[in-house]
Write a protein that holds these residues in place. Structure first.
Motif, PDB file in Angstrom:
ATOM      1  N   ILE A 243       2.050 -54.102 -51.677  1.00 15.00           N
ATOM      2  CA  ILE A 243       2.860 -54.659 -50.592  1.00 15.00           C
ATOM      3  C   ILE A 243       2.903 -56.179 -50.682  1.00 15.00           C
ATOM      4  CG2 ILE A 243       2.961 -54.996 -48.095  1.00 15.00           C
ATOM      5  CD1 ILE A 243       1.848 -52.167 -47.785  1.00 15.00           C
ATOM      6  N   THR A 244       1.760 -56.796 -50.921  1.00 18.00           N
ATOM      7  CA  THR A 244       1.724 -58.262 -51.012  1.00 18.00           C
ATOM      8  C   THR A 244       2.504 -58.771 -52.211  1.00 18.00           C
ATOM      9  OG1 THR A 244      -0.360 -58.246 -52.272  1.00 18.00           O
ATOM     10  CG2 THR A 244      -0.527 -58.340 -49.865  1.00 18.00           C
ATOM     11  N   GLU A 245       2.528 -57.977 -53.297  1.00 21.50           N
ATOM     12  CA  GLU A 245       3.229 -58.401 -54.505  1.00 21.50           C
ATOM     13  C   GLU A 245       4.741 -58.221 -54.394  1.00 21.50           C
ATOM     14  OE1 GLU A 245       1.337 -56.111 -57.518  1.00 21.50           O
ATOM     15  OE2 GLU A 245      -0.263 -57.579 -57.860  1.00 21.50           O
ATOM     16  N   VAL A 254      -4.849 -64.317 -46.128  1.00 13.97           N
ATOM     17  CA  VAL A 254      -5.730 -64.067 -47.264  1.00 13.97           C
ATOM     18  C   VAL A 254      -6.650 -62.883 -46.980  1.00 13.97           C
ATOM     19  CG1 VAL A 254      -7.539 -65.044 -48.717  1.00 13.97           C
ATOM     20  CG2 VAL A 254      -5.642 -66.486 -47.945  1.00 13.97           C
ATOM     21  N   THR A 255      -6.986 -62.715 -45.715  1.00 15.37           N
ATOM     22  CA  THR A 255      -7.927 -61.650 -45.338  1.00 15.37           C
ATOM     23  C   THR A 255      -7.227 -60.327 -45.014  1.00 15.37           C
ATOM     24  OG1 THR A 255      -7.832 -62.422 -43.037  1.00 15.37           O
ATOM     25  CG2 THR A 255      -9.612 -63.279 -44.447  1.00 15.37           C
ATOM     26  N   TRP A 256      -5.897 -60.247 -45.312  1.00 17.77           N
ATOM     27  CA  TRP A 256      -5.167 -59.002 -45.003  1.00 17.77           C
ATOM     28  C   TRP A 256      -5.149 -58.089 -46.215  1.00 17.77           C
ATOM     29  CZ3 TRP A 256      -0.951 -56.282 -46.825  1.00 17.77           C
ATOM     30  CH2 TRP A 256      -0.435 -55.286 -45.970  1.00 17.77           C
TER      31      TRP A 256
END
Length: 283
Positions: A243-245, A254-256
């Protein structure tokens, strides 16, 4: 004979497009244990029963193994039962479909199997014990005799993967399939091996407790022994990473996700990959 095949039961059938498979780096111990059994040509057990509750990942393991064995040229055949598909929830197509795939895996078998079918036009309406003997065992024995001076190739395809036996209609039929396979293997002592997956239904459990099957089978339970939580956590984390990519333009903390969120999803999965897979689609 071709008209009797159930193409949708193949592991690579288009009707089973995008079937469940093991996520990379998961189920490694289970897969390695089964592959070691498949590759052991001195095996005592000719049948392995992979059992576990619904959602434990049995079909994903069977699919992954089918693809690996096909790539290694040791897959004889695969048949994926389905309760909702009338072509795959009964025994009508089971043996003809396996025999057809064996012909593809071992080309010299083709004239022997087709010859058996032509010699007995009623073969597809006979009991599965007769079909198994006439369409598979006798052709294999004949081929073995024909090549006796040089022998069959050491790595010739041997494993037959039958997934979701509990999705075959009627418990009596499920037990009959197991009894037929075990009786045939005990009678002919031919080096075929069968990987069978199912839920631990009563009729199937009882069948595996009979002496004829128990003496040539081994059981592998998808329980806490194989630490499914570790694999499920790896799977969930990979989905969050994807998902982040794929949403790089959206700022993610950052902590997700938090370790607590991941651990909650793993805990709620209760060892069931199906829960994690469904949750991943909703993320």
């Amino acid at each position: 004979m071709v008209t009797f095949q159930c193409w949708s039961a193949f592991h690579n059938s288009n009707e089973r497009f995008d079937p469940p498979k093991c996520h990379p780096q998961t189920r490694k111990v289970v897969l390695e244990s089964i592959m070691a059994w498949i590759n052991d040509r001195t095996r005592v057990a000719s049948i392995m029963w992979l059992c576990g509750p619904a959602g434990a990942g049995k079909s994903a393991i069977a699919q992954t193994l089918s693809e690996r064995c096909e790539a290694n040229y040791n897959l004889g055949a695969s048949f994926f039962f389905s309760r909702t598909d009338p072509k795959r929830n009964c025994t009508k197509n089971l043996i003809p479909t396996i025999a057809y795939q064996l012909m593809l895996a071992i080309p010299p078998l083709k004239p022997l199997v087709t010859g058996a079918a032509e010699n007995d036009r009623t073969i597809f309406s006979r009991k599965i014990a007769v079909q198994l003997e006439k369409l598979i065992i006798e052709p294999l024995l004949c081929l073995k005799a024909q090549t006796e001076h040089e022998g069959l190739p050491e790595n010739w395809p041997q494993v037959i993967i039958i997934d979701g036996l509990d999705e075959c209609s009627h418990q009596e039929v499920q037990a009959d399939i197991l009894n037929t396979i075990s009786n045939t293997l005990n009678k002919w002592k031919f080096p075929l091996c069968f990987l069978i997956t199912s839920r631990p239904e009563q009729a199937i459990r009882d069948a595996f407790q009979t002496e004829a099957i128990k003496s040539i089978s081994v059981q592998l339970n998808l329980d806490g022994t194989f630490n499914p939580d570790k694999d499920i956590k790896l799977f969930i984390c990979s989905k969050f990473l994807a998902i982040t990519e794929t949403h790089a333009k959206r700022p993610f903390p950052v902590t997700w996700p938090s370790k607590s969120d991941v651990n909650t999803l793993v805990e709620r999965s209760s060892g069931q990959f199906i829960y994690a897979a469904v949750m991943a689609m909703k993320i």
